[in-house]
Scaffold this active site. Structure first.
Site, PDB file in Angstrom:
ATOM      1  CE1 TYR A   1      -4.075  -1.489  -0.381  1.00 35.70           C
ATOM      2  CE2 TYR A   1      -3.912  -2.345   1.230  1.00 35.70           C
ATOM      3  CZ  TYR A   1      -4.433  -1.756   0.642  1.00 35.70           C
ATOM      4  OH  TYR A   1      -5.701  -3.312   0.394  1.00 35.70           O
TER       5      TYR A   1
ATOM      6  CB  SER B   1     -12.571 -10.423  -7.526  1.00 33.97           C
ATOM      7  OG  SER B   1     -11.445  -9.241  -7.436  1.00 33.97           O
TER       8      SER B   1
ATOM      9  CG  HIS C   1     -10.116  -4.264  -3.076  1.00 32.81           C
ATOM     10  ND1 HIS C   1      -8.735  -3.853  -3.204  1.00 32.81           N
ATOM     11  CD2 HIS C   1     -10.452  -4.387  -1.523  1.00 32.81           C
ATOM     12  CE1 HIS C   1      -7.877  -4.025  -1.563  1.00 32.81           C
ATOM     13  NE2 HIS C   1      -9.158  -4.265  -0.589  1.00 32.81           N
TER      14      HIS C   1
ATOM     15  NE  ARG D   1     -14.567  -1.875   1.914  1.00 30.12           N
ATOM     16  CZ  ARG D   1     -13.237  -2.465   2.310  1.00 30.12           C
ATOM     17  NH1 ARG D   1     -12.153  -3.117   3.567  1.00 30.12           N
ATOM     18  NH2 ARG D   1     -12.199  -2.228   0.742  1.00 30.12           N
TER      19      ARG D   1
HETATM   20  C1  LIG Z   1     -10.346  -8.967   4.461  1.00 34.66           C
HETATM   21  C2  LIG Z   1      -9.989  -8.428   3.973  1.00 34.66           C
HETATM   22  C3  LIG Z   1      -8.420  -7.719   3.559  1.00 34.66           C
HETATM   23  C4  LIG Z   1      -8.005  -7.448   2.217  1.00 34.66           C
HETATM   24  N1  LIG Z   1      -6.643  -6.458   2.772  1.00 34.66           N
HETATM   25  C5  LIG Z   1      -6.127  -6.093   1.492  1.00 34.66           C
HETATM   26  C6  LIG Z   1      -5.081  -5.957   1.069  1.00 34.66           C
HETATM   27  O1  LIG Z   1      -4.268  -5.874   2.165  1.00 34.66           O
HETATM   28  N2  LIG Z   1      -4.229  -5.657   0.288  1.00 34.66           N
HETATM   29  C7  LIG Z   1      -5.252  -5.559  -0.893  1.00 34.66           C
HETATM   30  O2  LIG Z   1      -4.164  -5.783  -2.205  1.00 34.66           O
HETATM   31  N3  LIG Z   1      -6.040  -6.578  -1.194  1.00 34.66           N
HETATM   32  C8  LIG Z   1      -6.625  -6.990  -0.393  1.00 34.66           C
HETATM   33  N4  LIG Z   1      -8.206  -7.745  -0.015  1.00 34.66           N
HETATM   34  C9  LIG Z   1      -8.458  -7.906  -1.055  1.00 34.66           C
HETATM   35  C10 LIG Z   1      -7.969  -9.088  -1.844  1.00 34.66           C
HETATM   36  O3  LIG Z   1      -6.486  -9.531  -1.677  1.00 34.66           O
HETATM   37  C11 LIG Z   1      -8.829 -10.081  -3.084  1.00 34.66           C
HETATM   38  O4  LIG Z   1      -8.608  -8.987  -4.212  1.00 34.66           O
HETATM   39  C12 LIG Z   1      -9.869 -10.124  -2.279  1.00 34.66           C
HETATM   40  O5  LIG Z   1     -10.183 -10.135  -1.726  1.00 34.66           O
HETATM   41  C13 LIG Z   1     -10.610 -10.550  -4.268  1.00 34.66           C
HETATM   42  O6  LIG Z   1     -11.907 -10.969  -3.572  1.00 34.66           O
HETATM   43  P1  LIG Z   1     -12.645 -12.742  -3.004  1.00 34.66           P
HETATM   44  O7  LIG Z   1     -12.102 -12.596  -1.865  1.00 34.66           O
HETATM   45  O8  LIG Z   1     -13.746 -12.167  -2.821  1.00 34.66           O
HETATM   46  O9  LIG Z   1     -12.204 -13.647  -3.915  1.00 34.66           O
HETATM   47  C14 LIG Z   1      -8.680  -7.954   1.815  1.00 34.66           C
HETATM   48  C15 LIG Z   1      -9.559  -8.791   1.075  1.00 34.66           C
HETATM   49  C16 LIG Z   1     -10.387  -8.846   2.634  1.00 34.66           C
HETATM   50  C17 LIG Z   1     -11.609  -9.572   1.641  1.00 34.66           C
HETATM   51  O1  LIG Z   2     -10.339  -4.265   4.015  1.00 37.93           O
HETATM   52  C1  LIG Z   2      -9.920  -4.201   2.381  1.00 37.93           C
HETATM   53  O2  LIG Z   2     -10.025  -4.420   1.873  1.00 37.93           O
HETATM   54  C2  LIG Z   2      -8.075  -3.749   2.418  1.00 37.93           C
HETATM   55  O3  LIG Z   2      -7.928  -3.961   1.295  1.00 37.93           O
HETATM   56  C3  LIG Z   2      -7.367  -2.479   3.952  1.00 37.93           C
HETATM   57  C4  LIG Z   2      -6.970  -1.604   3.623  1.00 37.93           C
HETATM   58  C5  LIG Z   2      -6.349  -1.384   4.346  1.00 37.93           C
HETATM   59  C6  LIG Z   2      -6.274  -2.533   5.509  1.00 37.93           C
HETATM   60  C7  LIG Z   2      -6.125  -3.764   5.353  1.00 37.93           C
HETATM   61  C8  LIG Z   2      -7.204  -3.691   4.388  1.00 37.93           C
END
Ligand SMILES: Cc1cc2nc3c(=O)[nH]c(=O)nc-3n(C[C@H](O)[C@H](O)[C@H](O)COP(=O)(O)O)c2cc1C
Ligand SMILES: O=C(O)C(=O)c1ccccc1
Length: 387
Positions: free
Chosen positions: A151, A316, A284, A186
């Protein structure tokens, strides 16, 4: 080789074998079970998406509009799911997506996930917003393959520090997430006034960073904790970044770089132009732009635009081995699995994550073999029809 996938064999022959008793092998059932285990806030954070969650639903519906057409009599006795992506060899075209704040799911969080991933050899992509530091997670994973997800903070010195630390800790490829410079609307989190970071969760990489510490007047203690969290909020994302800024990343990271969150073929072309090595077609998990195109529907145009020049990965909506096969058939080199392993972590810690990864791998292998295929790169549009 047995006619059964190894993990399937183990389950049938040894009772549940190494599977976690009580955890279903249909991974679509994990979410419902995790809901009963987690606090309403933690479950809402993980399961929730942006707005009306229309895009989260669309991600799943897009998979259901494609069906696999199995082929027969093709000698599939020897199967090899292994691939190499961005310089990393992996036993199957599956990585663990970056998920921040994993300690809201299980006290061992990313440490448990790193151990489970190491046990399978599937690479883990560690989030900048992890609840343990990238050094501690690297140690937990031992020699296993690992990538780092950035990030990109407003403070450039902090970005450089993160990249240097990731390199030193053995993360071999960089994933730069473009779609989340700020959290989207959200409702599940808003309605519960829940943001883990404000409670000091998911900021381990920041609090442990010398550049971050300098900015908040020294190591973070109770005395400056509130100031540190405020500084985190101020520096977390940078909405002013443009394609020109990617030069900066190229200067400070000498390994492969993939841009995560690409949905438009023109953005994929820009990634090639900027000297990137890959893109991850991702929305995402529907957590950012409600109403956005389903990620699977965005995949073919991106593959058409750049698939012969850089690696196109996908995430996703992946929930099953069949989903992985469909994304590969539409041109992805590999996929990232996200929520299913988060639920595995919630339900069984390290063993729960291992269960999810092994189920997914076994189901993918069986889907390929029973469809007449022995290797992931044999999957293409010939294997699919519209439902
Ligand atoms: C709880 C949560 C936290 C996430 N945190 C990040 C993150 O820190 N960095 C990031 O690039 N994507 C983050 N993502 C997105 C995931 O990497 C991914 O793109 C997404 O969850 C895919 O969708 P799906 O879980 O429905 O398959 C997060 C997703 C969830 C559910
Ligand atoms: O919650 C998320 O989807 C995510 O990507 C995230 C963003 C900042 C901190 C932790 C997770």
């Amino acid at each position: 080789m047995s006619s059964l996938a190894d993990f399937q064999n183990e389950i049938y022959l040894n009772g549940l074998g190494d599977a976690v008793p009580g955890l279903p092998t249909d991974l679509t059932r994990l979410e419902g079970l995790a809901e009963r285990r987690l606090s309403a806030q933690a479950f809402g954070y993980v399961a929730g998406s942006a707005g009306s969650e229309a895009t989260a639903r669309a991600n799943r519906e897009a998979f259901d509009r494609w069906r696999i057409v199995p082929r027969m009599l093709r000698d599939v006795s020897v199967r090899d799911l292994s691939v190499e992506v961005l310089g990393t060899a992996m036993p199957a075209p599956v990585l663990l997506a970056p998920i921040g704040v994993q300690s809201i799911l299980h006290p061992d969080g990313e440490l448990a996930v790193a151990r489970a991933a190491a046990g399978t050899g599937l690479p883990m992509v560690l989030s900048t917003a992890a609840s343990y530091t990238m050094e501690d997670v690297a140690e937990a994973g031992g020699g296993a393959p690992r990538w780092y997800q950035l990030y990109w903070p407003k403070d450039r010195d902090l970005a450089v520090s993160f990249l240097g630390r990731a390199k030193a800790a053995g993360y071999s490829a960089l994933v730069v997430t473009l779609d989340t410079f700020t959290l989207a609307w959200r409702p599940r989190d808003l309605d519960q006034a829940y943001l883990p970071f404000l409670r000091g969760i998911g900021v381990a990489n920041y609090l442990s960073d010398p550049v971050f510490q300098r900015a908040v007047g020294g190591p973070v203690t109770d005395a400056n904790r509130d100031a540190a969290v405020l500084h985190w909020a101020a520096t977390f994302g940078n909405p002013s970044l443009t394609w020109d800024d990617l030069r900066f990343l190229r200067e400070h990271w000498d390994g492969p770089i993939a841009l995560k969150g690409v949905q438009h073929p023109d953005d994929a072309r820009r990634a090639v132009h900027a000297g990137m090595d890959g893109v991850i077609v991702s929305n995402h998990g529907g957590r950012q732009v409600d109403g956005a195109v389903a990620s699977l529907d965005a995949l073919p145009a991106v593959v058409d635009a750049v698939g012969d020049q850089i690696s196109v990965l996908f995430d996703s909506g992946i929930r099953t081995g069949a989903d992985v096969a469909k994304a590969l058939a539409l041109g992805a080199k590999a996929v990232l699995v996200a929520r299913p392993y988060a639920y595995g972590l919630a339900l069984g810690g390290e063993a729960g994550v291992r269960h999810v990864l092994r189920c997914l791998q076994a189901e993918l292998e069986l889907t390929l073999a029973l469809s007449g295929l022995t290797r992931p790169d044999e999957l293409n549009l010939d294997a699919l029809v519209r439902a």
